[in-house]
Design a protein around this motif. Structure first.
Motif: not given
Ligand code: SF4
Length: 84
Positions: A18-30
């Protein structure tokens, strides 16, 4: 088959942590999900089957947990209201 994620790297939809990189990745997936013709069906399926990991229908694991919690609370109030 009709999903916008067909042809995308599946790893994109499974951010770790749930770090910044993971959140950014989730945003890309979204962002991929938001242009998907089956987004609603996909998200509902993930909720109904209690899928714990990954982004489905533009919903992260946290998003799905929050929705299920809200639904659970709603059911609880309904039961209490019917019992009264
Ligand atoms: S909504 Fe589901 S099928 Fe569509 S891109 Fe997202 S994960 Fe893939």
């Amino acid at each position: 088959m009709h999903g916008a994620c067909a042809g995308e790297d599946p790893e994109l939809f499974f951010p770790v942590g749930n770090n910044a990189a993971a959140r950014e990745q989730a945003d890309e997936a979204k962002a991929v999900c938001y242009r998907c013709p089956v987004m609603e069906i996909c998200g509902q399926w993930a909720l109904e089957h209690r899928i714990e990991s990954g982004v489905w229908g533009a919903l992260t694991e946290d998003d799905r947990r929050a929705i299920l919690r809200r639904r659970g609370r709603g059911t609880g109030r309904g039961r209490k209201a019917r019992a009264l």
